[in-house]
Motif scaffolding. Structure first.
Motif, PDB file in Angstrom:
ATOM      1  N   HIS A  74      49.865  61.734  85.252  1.00 42.14           N
ATOM      2  CA  HIS A  74      49.496  63.141  85.387  1.00 42.14           C
ATOM      3  C   HIS A  74      50.716  63.567  86.708  1.00 42.14           C
ATOM      4  O   HIS A  74      50.987  62.935  87.403  1.00 42.14           O
ATOM      5  CB  HIS A  74      48.286  63.499  86.017  1.00 42.14           C
ATOM      6  CG  HIS A  74      47.778  62.496  87.093  1.00 42.14           C
ATOM      7  ND1 HIS A  74      47.278  61.433  86.921  1.00 42.14           N
ATOM      8  CD2 HIS A  74      47.645  62.903  88.170  1.00 42.14           C
ATOM      9  CE1 HIS A  74      46.861  60.705  88.140  1.00 42.14           C
ATOM     10  NE2 HIS A  74      47.036  61.930  88.824  1.00 42.14           N
ATOM     11  N   LEU A  75      50.957  64.839  86.601  1.00 45.67           N
ATOM     12  CA  LEU A  75      51.997  65.531  87.387  1.00 45.67           C
ATOM     13  C   LEU A  75      51.365  65.681  88.851  1.00 45.67           C
ATOM     14  O   LEU A  75      50.269  66.277  89.013  1.00 45.67           O
ATOM     15  CB  LEU A  75      52.363  66.859  86.822  1.00 45.67           C
ATOM     16  CG  LEU A  75      53.334  67.525  87.551  1.00 45.67           C
ATOM     17  CD1 LEU A  75      54.783  66.812  87.497  1.00 45.67           C
ATOM     18  CD2 LEU A  75      53.557  69.059  86.933  1.00 45.67           C
ATOM     19  N   PRO A  83      58.829  74.455  81.898  1.00 49.69           N
ATOM     20  CA  PRO A  83      57.720  73.802  81.102  1.00 49.69           C
ATOM     21  C   PRO A  83      58.145  72.785  80.189  1.00 49.69           C
ATOM     22  O   PRO A  83      57.542  71.810  80.178  1.00 49.69           O
ATOM     23  CB  PRO A  83      56.799  74.860  80.502  1.00 49.69           C
ATOM     24  CG  PRO A  83      57.051  76.049  81.579  1.00 49.69           C
ATOM     25  CD  PRO A  83      58.510  75.784  82.167  1.00 49.69           C
ATOM     26  N   ALA A  87      57.392  68.851  80.136  1.00 48.02           N
ATOM     27  CA  ALA A  87      56.948  68.007  79.089  1.00 48.02           C
ATOM     28  C   ALA A  87      57.775  66.834  78.777  1.00 48.02           C
ATOM     29  O   ALA A  87      57.188  65.604  78.589  1.00 48.02           O
ATOM     30  CB  ALA A  87      56.690  68.890  77.685  1.00 48.02           C
ATOM     31  N   GLU A  90      57.100  64.196  81.336  1.00 46.49           N
ATOM     32  CA  GLU A  90      55.960  63.410  80.960  1.00 46.49           C
ATOM     33  C   GLU A  90      56.208  62.283  80.064  1.00 46.49           C
ATOM     34  O   GLU A  90      55.721  61.064  79.993  1.00 46.49           O
ATOM     35  CB  GLU A  90      55.078  64.288  80.650  1.00 46.49           C
ATOM     36  CG  GLU A  90      54.396  65.211  81.811  1.00 46.49           C
ATOM     37  CD  GLU A  90      53.187  66.313  81.219  1.00 46.49           C
ATOM     38  OE1 GLU A  90      52.439  66.461  82.184  1.00 46.49           O
ATOM     39  OE2 GLU A  90      53.232  66.617  80.054  1.00 46.49           O
ATOM     40  N   LYS A 203      39.198  74.305  88.244  1.00 44.17           N
ATOM     41  CA  LYS A 203      40.212  73.708  87.119  1.00 44.17           C
ATOM     42  C   LYS A 203      39.450  72.957  86.109  1.00 44.17           C
ATOM     43  O   LYS A 203      40.033  72.732  85.008  1.00 44.17           O
ATOM     44  CB  LYS A 203      41.231  72.705  87.995  1.00 44.17           C
ATOM     45  CG  LYS A 203      40.378  71.740  88.690  1.00 44.17           C
ATOM     46  CD  LYS A 203      41.570  70.924  89.448  1.00 44.17           C
ATOM     47  CE  LYS A 203      40.965  69.408  90.387  1.00 44.17           C
ATOM     48  NZ  LYS A 203      40.258  68.731  89.589  1.00 44.17           N
ATOM     49  N   ARG A 224      49.363  77.338  83.827  1.00 41.74           N
ATOM     50  CA  ARG A 224      49.939  76.208  83.651  1.00 41.74           C
ATOM     51  C   ARG A 224      49.463  74.989  84.850  1.00 41.74           C
ATOM     52  O   ARG A 224      49.028  73.954  84.535  1.00 41.74           O
ATOM     53  CB  ARG A 224      51.581  75.969  83.581  1.00 41.74           C
ATOM     54  CG  ARG A 224      51.904  76.685  82.088  1.00 41.74           C
ATOM     55  CD  ARG A 224      53.507  76.785  82.200  1.00 41.74           C
ATOM     56  NE  ARG A 224      53.862  77.336  80.918  1.00 41.74           N
ATOM     57  CZ  ARG A 224      53.935  76.805  79.705  1.00 41.74           C
ATOM     58  NH1 ARG A 224      53.650  75.541  79.458  1.00 41.74           N
ATOM     59  NH2 ARG A 224      54.302  77.525  78.609  1.00 41.74           N
ATOM     60  N   HIS A 227      45.852  74.160  84.221  1.00 42.09           N
ATOM     61  CA  HIS A 227      45.711  73.160  83.105  1.00 42.09           C
ATOM     62  C   HIS A 227      46.078  71.742  83.425  1.00 42.09           C
ATOM     63  O   HIS A 227      45.428  70.755  82.947  1.00 42.09           O
ATOM     64  CB  HIS A 227      46.457  73.863  81.783  1.00 42.09           C
ATOM     65  CG  HIS A 227      46.636  72.668  80.695  1.00 42.09           C
ATOM     66  ND1 HIS A 227      45.656  72.548  79.587  1.00 42.09           N
ATOM     67  CD2 HIS A 227      47.777  71.901  80.044  1.00 42.09           C
ATOM     68  CE1 HIS A 227      46.014  71.608  78.692  1.00 42.09           C
ATOM     69  NE2 HIS A 227      47.291  71.090  79.185  1.00 42.09           N
ATOM     70  N   ARG A 228      47.260  71.822  84.216  1.00 43.22           N
ATOM     71  CA  ARG A 228      47.754  70.343  84.417  1.00 43.22           C
ATOM     72  C   ARG A 228      46.969  69.741  85.321  1.00 43.22           C
ATOM     73  O   ARG A 228      46.861  68.503  85.474  1.00 43.22           O
ATOM     74  CB  ARG A 228      49.210  70.636  84.974  1.00 43.22           C
ATOM     75  CG  ARG A 228      50.041  70.805  83.816  1.00 43.22           C
ATOM     76  CD  ARG A 228      51.645  70.826  84.449  1.00 43.22           C
ATOM     77  NE  ARG A 228      52.691  71.156  83.372  1.00 43.22           N
ATOM     78  CZ  ARG A 228      53.007  70.422  82.573  1.00 43.22           C
ATOM     79  NH1 ARG A 228      52.652  69.338  82.578  1.00 43.22           N
ATOM     80  NH2 ARG A 228      53.864  70.904  81.633  1.00 43.22           N
ATOM     81  N   ALA A 233      44.328  67.817  80.824  1.00 44.62           N
ATOM     82  CA  ALA A 233      45.856  67.977  80.817  1.00 44.62           C
ATOM     83  C   ALA A 233      46.476  67.446  79.742  1.00 44.62           C
ATOM     84  O   ALA A 233      47.869  67.651  79.517  1.00 44.62           O
ATOM     85  CB  ALA A 233      45.913  67.336  82.334  1.00 44.62           C
ATOM     86  N   GLN A 234      46.057  66.330  79.321  1.00 50.76           N
ATOM     87  CA  GLN A 234      46.787  65.653  78.269  1.00 50.76           C
ATOM     88  C   GLN A 234      46.747  66.245  76.848  1.00 50.76           C
ATOM     89  O   GLN A 234      47.280  65.752  76.128  1.00 50.76           O
ATOM     90  CB  GLN A 234      46.263  64.030  78.034  1.00 50.76           C
ATOM     91  CG  GLN A 234      46.231  63.159  79.474  1.00 50.76           C
ATOM     92  CD  GLN A 234      47.357  63.127  80.039  1.00 50.76           C
ATOM     93  OE1 GLN A 234      48.488  63.249  79.459  1.00 50.76           O
ATOM     94  NE2 GLN A 234      47.598  63.253  81.376  1.00 50.76           N
TER      95      GLN A 234
END
Length: 521
Positions: A74-75, A83, A87, A90, A203, A224, A227-228, A233-234
């Motif tokens: 995870h970021l 964005p 991706a 990741e 979140k 975003r 979401h992250r 997040a995945q």
């Protein structure tokens, strides 16, 4: 080693070193010593190595990721990546931290690199840093970085084995990656810090979150980030702008249709809501959603189901909705332009992004970020920006907010000669006040070197603090009041402090390793 000509190894290191301008021999030596000493020390050496790689083969964006054993990465922090690039980052990090044997090779033409900062185990998160190069790697650069990557991989394997053997005798100290509450956003202001705290609270909620703010403030970036940082997040993040399609097509785009449901429906279309299954649907400019479609959106939010055009029964979906608008929805409700019941469903949780004019302290941080980002991205280095030019940019109200500031900085970078400073006269006339446009040239140059003087002073303070703390980055960051070593590394990069000196100093071996004096006893 028997059977290996010593001159061959030295030549390889020297050739790749000249191509990358990196002290590869010292870096390899430091990695080996760190691997044989302590996992946290190896983490610090890897961060220094990543910083040196960035200086030698310029990157325009970087990110750090963390990964718990058995989970996806995870970021944690990102700068300069859009964005789509995040991706890709990741996916690259997954292949490195996810246990792929050997990891991806470094090849000529590569546009990115991923270095492991610490390997994951049952007691500690793994961490990696990703960089995206401004230009593809040459063959010699790829060779040098490949060598460094291979040695780093072996160092991590050795450090893990050593840690397992010594675990009973020494409690593990967790290596940390500095977390960012709003990945992808640059800020220092109190209002944005409060926003980050609000995001932290909402979140993981499945309720709809409404993000309000003027155009250009970064509402989609906030979405975003939510979401992250969430447990979704995945899963997919699907954005949709409610003004981007004709009203008669929005229903089909969102909720889908079956073949033959209407004229022109030649194939089945599942719709964006179903495409976001398990993840997040972001409805930008929800205030512009046609009144005729608002009841269907309300039912979807209330019941968690969609009715695809051409199907008899609705389908259950598991989708979290984030919405954004620059309009006053409550006033639209009073004017009959937005359904009251939908408003209370959408606005149950609301976060507000302040306009740039209300948080002027963020302007300097954003200038620094965009200046570095666009200079690297366009391979057009400039010497910097004068204090007076910064003052002009700070005094402007920025009605277009961060989007307008980013466009202006990109224009300034491209229109300024390489190696030159951006000055007030270079700024667009609409941004400059009339008094600044008519100011005599002598007055403009009065404080042209103030920024350089301040940077020189900051460089001396940081260097001296590092020396007093035996080049222990964590202790130096605390002594400087920076909060984390990641912040100190960013300052080292901005001030062009040569971290290679820390690795090459042979008179004080502790400089390479940040060694605890107790370890040498």
């Amino acid at each position: 080693m028997p059977g290996m000509p010593p001159s061959h190894s030295g030549t390889a290191v020297n050739d790749t070193s000249s191509a990358l301008n990196l002290p590869l021999a010292s870096m390899v030596r430091a990695l080996c010593r760190a691997a044989n000493t302590d996992t946290d020390i190896l983490y610090d050496v890897m961060l220094k190595a990543a910083l040196m790689v960035d200086a030698a083969a310029h990157t325009y964006g970087m990110a750090t990721f963390a990964q718990k054993p058995g989970e996806r990465s995870h970021l944690k922090w990102v700068e300069g990546l859009d964005p789509d690039e995040i991706a890709e980052a990741e996916a690259r990090v997954e292949s490195v931290l996810g246990g792929a044997e050997g990891g991806p090779e470094v090849n000529e033409g590569d546009r990115d690199i991923c270095l492991v900062l610490c390997a994951a185990n049952a007691q500690r998160e793994g961490a990696a840093i990703y960089g995206r190069f401004a230009r593809p790697l040459t063959a010699r650069q790829a060779s040098g970085l490949g060598m460094l990557s291979d040695v780093a991989r072996l160092a991590h394997a050795h450090a893990q084995l050593r840690e397992e053997l010594h675990r009973p005798a020494k409690a593990h100290r967790h290596a940390e990656v500095s977390a960012a509450s709003l990945p992808g956003m640059v800020f220092v202001s109190r209002s944005m810090t409060e926003l980050a705290r609000s995001v932290e609270r909402v979140k993981d909620s499945d309720s709809t979150v409404l993000i309000t703010g003027e155009s250009g403030t970064g509402k989609e970036l906030v979405a975003r980030a939510v979401h992250r940082l969430s447990r979704r997040a995945q899963a997919p993040f699907i954005p949709f702008n409610c003004t981007a399609a004709p009203a008669d097509l929005i229903e089909s785009l969102l909720f889908g249709h079956r073949k033959g449901a209407f004229t022109g429906a030649h194939t089945d279309h599942e719709g964006l809501v179903r495409a976001a299954e398990g993840g997040t649907l972001f409805l930008d400019e929800v205030g512009d959603l046609p009144l005729s479609l608002q009841p269907k959106l309300l039912r979807f939010l209330q019941e968690g189901e969609v009715h695809t055009l051409g199907e008899r029964a609705p389908r259950k979906v598991n989708v979290r909705v984030l919405a954004a608008t620059h309009k006053d929805l409550f006033r639209m409700v009073r004017e009959g332009l937005f359904r009251e019941d939908l408003y209370y469903r959408v606005a149950a949780l609301t976060v507000h992004v302040a306009p740039l004019r209300e948080r002027p302290e963020d302007i300097t941080a954003l200038i620094s970020h965009f200046l570095s980002h666009y200079a690297r991205r366009n391979s057009h280095p400039v010497a910097g920006i004068t204090v007076e030019a910064i003052g002009v940019l700070q005094s402007y109200s920025w009605p277009g907010n961060v989007r307008e500031l980013a466009a202006e900085i990109e224009r300034l970078v491209l229109y300024t000669d390489e190696g030159a400073y951006i000055r007030p006269e270079d700024i667009s006339p609409r941004v400059r006040p009339a008094s600044a446009q008519d100011r005599p040239a002598d007055a403009k140059n009065t404080s042209a070197h103030l920024e350089n003087m301040l940077e020189d002073y900051e460089r001396r303070v940081i260097t001296e603090t590092l020396r007093r703390n035996d080049y222990n980055v964590a202790r130096a960051a605390v002594a400087l009041g920076l909060g984390s070593r990641q912040t100190l590394y960013k300052k080292l990069k901005r001030l062009a402090i040569n971290v290679g000196d820390f690795l090459q100093d042979e008179q004080q071996p502790g400089l390479q390793l940040r060694a605890d004096p107790q370890l040498s006893k």
